[in-house]
Design a protein around this motif. Structure first.
Motif, PDB file in Angstrom:
ATOM      1  N   PHE A  10       0.809  -1.212   0.000  1.00 47.18           N
ATOM      2  CA  PHE A  10       0.000   0.000   0.000  1.00 47.18           C
ATOM      3  C   PHE A  10       0.851   1.276   0.000  1.00 47.18           C
ATOM      4  O   PHE A  10       0.653   2.174  -0.813  1.00 47.18           O
ATOM      5  N   PHE A  11       1.818   1.353   0.901  1.00 46.29           N
ATOM      6  CA  PHE A  11       2.615   2.582   1.007  1.00 46.29           C
ATOM      7  C   PHE A  11       3.389   2.858  -0.279  1.00 46.29           C
ATOM      8  O   PHE A  11       3.529   3.987  -0.708  1.00 46.29           O
ATOM      9  N   ARG A  12       3.915   1.792  -0.875  1.00 47.00           N
ATOM     10  CA  ARG A  12       4.663   1.962  -2.124  1.00 47.00           C
ATOM     11  C   ARG A  12       3.800   2.560  -3.207  1.00 47.00           C
ATOM     12  O   ARG A  12       4.159   3.486  -3.897  1.00 47.00           O
ATOM     13  N   SER A  15       2.854   6.045  -2.494  1.00 53.75           N
ATOM     14  CA  SER A  15       3.987   6.937  -2.703  1.00 53.75           C
ATOM     15  C   SER A  15       4.052   7.374  -4.167  1.00 53.75           C
ATOM     16  O   SER A  15       4.212   8.560  -4.467  1.00 53.75           O
ATOM     17  N   GLN A  39       7.638  11.704   1.564  1.00 54.13           N
ATOM     18  CA  GLN A  39       8.437  10.966   2.551  1.00 54.13           C
ATOM     19  C   GLN A  39       8.007  11.332   3.977  1.00 54.13           C
ATOM     20  O   GLN A  39       7.765  10.467   4.821  1.00 54.13           O
ATOM     21  N   LEU A  42       4.471  10.014   4.846  1.00 50.44           N
ATOM     22  CA  LEU A  42       4.420   8.588   5.189  1.00 50.44           C
ATOM     23  C   LEU A  42       4.975   8.371   6.596  1.00 50.44           C
ATOM     24  O   LEU A  42       4.435   7.573   7.373  1.00 50.44           O
ATOM     25  N   ALA A  43       6.045   9.113   6.931  1.00 52.05           N
ATOM     26  CA  ALA A  43       6.613   8.997   8.280  1.00 52.05           C
ATOM     27  C   ALA A  43       5.586   9.451   9.316  1.00 52.05           C
ATOM     28  O   ALA A  43       5.419   8.822  10.370  1.00 52.05           O
ATOM     29  N   VAL A  46       2.927   6.847   9.866  1.00 55.12           N
ATOM     30  CA  VAL A  46       3.367   5.756  10.729  1.00 55.12           C
ATOM     31  C   VAL A  46       3.115   6.140  12.188  1.00 55.12           C
ATOM     32  O   VAL A  46       2.564   5.358  12.962  1.00 55.12           O
ATOM     33  N   GLU A  47       3.494   7.377  12.551  1.00 55.17           N
ATOM     34  CA  GLU A  47       3.342   7.786  13.947  1.00 55.17           C
ATOM     35  C   GLU A  47       1.871   7.923  14.339  1.00 55.17           C
ATOM     36  O   GLU A  47       1.436   7.403  15.360  1.00 55.17           O
ATOM     37  N   GLY A 142       7.771   3.756  -5.661  1.00 57.08           N
ATOM     38  CA  GLY A 142       8.019   3.980  -4.244  1.00 57.08           C
ATOM     39  C   GLY A 142       9.212   3.210  -3.710  1.00 57.08           C
ATOM     40  O   GLY A 142       9.268   2.859  -2.538  1.00 57.08           O
ATOM     41  N   SER A 144      13.070   3.215  -2.555  1.00 55.86           N
ATOM     42  CA  SER A 144      14.090   4.177  -2.153  1.00 55.86           C
ATOM     43  C   SER A 144      15.304   3.990  -3.059  1.00 55.86           C
ATOM     44  O   SER A 144      15.461   2.943  -3.696  1.00 55.86           O
ATOM     45  N   GLU A 147      16.965   0.877  -2.318  1.00 52.73           N
ATOM     46  CA  GLU A 147      16.318  -0.327  -2.861  1.00 52.73           C
ATOM     47  C   GLU A 147      16.546  -0.470  -4.364  1.00 52.73           C
ATOM     48  O   GLU A 147      16.746  -1.579  -4.863  1.00 52.73           O
TER      49      GLU A 147
ATOM     50  N   PRO B  21       9.107   3.669   1.474  1.00 53.40           N
ATOM     51  CA  PRO B  21       7.700   3.408   1.779  1.00 53.40           C
ATOM     52  C   PRO B  21       7.489   1.993   2.332  1.00 53.40           C
ATOM     53  O   PRO B  21       6.707   1.784   3.245  1.00 53.40           O
ATOM     54  N   MET B  24       8.509   1.966   5.895  1.00 50.37           N
ATOM     55  CA  MET B  24       7.539   2.712   6.699  1.00 50.37           C
ATOM     56  C   MET B  24       6.332   1.840   7.022  1.00 50.37           C
ATOM     57  O   MET B  24       5.840   1.832   8.139  1.00 50.37           O
ATOM     58  N   GLN B  25       5.878   1.127   5.999  1.00 48.32           N
ATOM     59  CA  GLN B  25       4.708   0.283   6.220  1.00 48.32           C
ATOM     60  C   GLN B  25       5.036  -0.829   7.218  1.00 48.32           C
ATOM     61  O   GLN B  25       4.224  -1.171   8.079  1.00 48.32           O
TER      62      GLN B  25
END
Lengths: 437, 115
Positions: A10-12, A15, A39, A42-43, A46-47, A142, A144, A147, B21, B24-25
């Protein structure tokens, strides 16, 4: 704690959407700002979501939060007077202005177009092909920089340089590529090529991590599906490319096992092929045949379809496959295609003819670093009974192997050579392996 | 049972690569699972809140001496929770499972004064 996330990617995916949409709103010259805002968003998610749970509509939450972040960053940069009011208007009009957590069940079509336009922007003719693929992965997938570097076995520093150069080229134009632009067709060809390379990097690539390579295939398939769904981009060659990916991906469950080890086509358990993907691939291939163009993707998809339809390896119509490779070689001559053709020739006419074909590949020196070239020589020598020569080729292939899966595959072939040498005088067993495909 | 305040801290210079990302997930999933487990085992007095990076430190006379982020404390407090444990040793052990430790952060464990 409320809803769970839709899935592990999902996050990817978000993004890629967020970067594309923010870049469209802010202008490509603000690409870096858009990336930073995404970026940070998304951070922050998370929080906040760790404590409060995932909101009902996480996509809308992220879009609103990212846009707000980007706007306040622009304000800080004092360019707000020129851009911020405009962004406010644009996004209000799209209905993304509602607060986090509000329902925005489906992204409006305009937002889906943003990803397509970003894809076309990434494939700018002044950006080298390998950098186009890296950009697509980074901005849309998404991934990095770390990656992407890992996926292509390149150092982080080198990949960062490649990406930043490419982004510099992109930002020479302020707006994302217009889907109605004059050079749409040329750009579409570049996009198809980039997605093809992305998929192949996943399928045959160097990354030692099978999960990483699977992610590359999946991302290429997601993006090609965007092309297929978008009328002007859904040309016959796009459909053929999507067919090719579906038909190749259908074999993945049988090709790579849990340990990441490879099984060559002839030995794959065909019951483990994904029937749903094969059906989808055949359907796409049929649709793609309605045009009057035969692209390289048509031919590769047709080859993949021929394999998919053969009930057993022994029933593969090799003559048809060799013929398809012949046409493919005329359209896009390449040593790798010639290598695959030679392997098919060996199946059709015997290993001696295959070896001849392998040795007469024009530009074979370009295969010098490609482990499957000596591996193919090894297989065919082994089949003709020249076990010592075969072992030499497998050893050469082993030195070129780029990841543990390839090494394990070649270790098995080397062990087979040793077994036959040990059994020496007695009859060699008639196995019929070929390089994994 | 005693109560402990957990402060989740992330050093500003932890030298971590910015998370992708995907990372993060994974982080989110770990936090969710961790809170869920604390709750299931009856340790979670108050989930607490995530905190914004920033704010102010106010001294006598209402004079704000800092607009955060604070230069002198080199880390960011990401959030806090209140946890129940039988003693500091158990509170420390529980904090050892906090996902923030996985990306360069730390947990400050402070007993809440009872008397």
């Amino acid at each position: 704690m409320t809803a769970a996330l839709p899935d592990e990617h999902f996050f990817r995916r978000e993004s890629g959407r967020l970067v594309s949409t923010l870049t469209r709103m802010l202008g490509v010259h603000h690409l870096a700002l858009a990336e930073d805002a995404v970026q940070e968003t998304l951070a922050a998610a998370v929080e906040v979501w760790s404590f409060r749970g995932v909101p009902d509509n996480p996509s809308a939450w992220l879009m609103t939060a990212a846009r707000n972040r980007a706007v306040s960053q622009l304000r800080r940069e004092r360019t707000a007077r020129r851009f911020a009011p405009e962004i406010g208007r644009q996004t209000d009009a799209e209905g993304a202005d509602s607060g986090p957590g509000s329902a925005l069940a489906h992204l409006p079509p305009a937002l889906r177009d943003d990803e397509l336009r970003m894809m076309f922007s990434c494939c700018h003719p002044d950006v080298p092909e390998d950098a186009q693929v890296a950009l697509v992965l980074s901005l849309l997938g998404g991934f990095s920089a770390h990656e992407v570097a890992g996926a292509f076995l390149v150092s982080l520093a080198a990949m960062e340089k490649r990406l930043s150069r490419a982004k510099k080229v992109l930002s020479r134009t302020r707006t994302l590529f217009e889907l109605g632009a004059r050079d749409f067709e040329n750009r579409l060809a570049a996009v198809q090529r980039a997605l093809y390379l992305l998929f192949n990097e996943g399928y045959h690539g160097a990354s030692p991590d099978a999960a990483v390579r699977l992610d590359l295939c999946r991302e290429a398939m997601r993006l090609v599906a965007l092309l297929v769904e978008h009328a002007p981009a859904a040309t016959p060659s796009t459909q053929a490319l999507a067919a090719l990916m579906a038909l190749d991906a259908a074999r993945l469950p049988a090709r790579v096992d849990e340990a990441g080890d490879l099984t060559e086509l002839s030995r794959q358990d065909r019951n483990r092929w994904d029937r749903r993907l094969i059906a989808r691939g055949l359907e796409l291939l049929e649709t793609s045949a309605r045009g009057d163009v035969v692209s390289e993707y048509h031919l590769e998809a047709a080859i993949a379809a021929t394999h998919a339809l053969a009930p057993t390896a022994g029933e593969t119509p090799w003559a048809d496959i060799v013929e398809l490779y012949d046409v493919l070689l005329r359209i896009r001559p390449s040593p790798v295609v010639a290598l695959n053709r030679a392997v098919a020739v060996a199946e059709q006419l015997g290993p001696e003819r295959g070896l001849e074909a392998l040795r007469s590949i024009p530009g074979a020196e370009r295969l010098a670093a490609y482990p499957f070239y000596p591996a193919a020589l090894g297989e065919l020598e082994l089949r003709t009974g020249h076990v010592t020569e075969a072992r030499g080729h497998f050893r050469a292939a082993h030195r070129l192997a780029r990841n543990p899966a390839e090494r394990t595959f070649l270790d098995r072939r080397l062990a087979e050579c040793e077994r036959r040498l040990a059994a020496a005088a007695t009859k060699p067993s008639p196995t019929r392996p070929s390089p994994p495909r | 049972m005693s109560e402990f305040l957990y402060l989740y801290r992330l050093p500003a210079d932890s030298g971590e690569l910015p998370g992708s990302p995907k990372n993060m997930q994974e982080r989110l999933q770990k936090w969710t699972a961790w809170f869920k487990e604390l709750e299931a085992r009856g340790h979670l007095s108050a989930l607490g809140h995530p905190l914004e990076n920033g704010g102010a430190v106010v001294k006598e006379g209402g004079r704000a001496v800092h607009d955060g982020p604070y230069a002198e404390s080199k880390d960011i407090v990401l959030g806090y929770s209140v946890v129940q444990a039988k003693d500091l040793a158990e509170a420390r052990t529980l904090a050892g499972g906090c996902p923030v430790l996985g990306y360069g952060g730390m947990v400050e464990v402070r007993p809440i004064r009872q008397v």
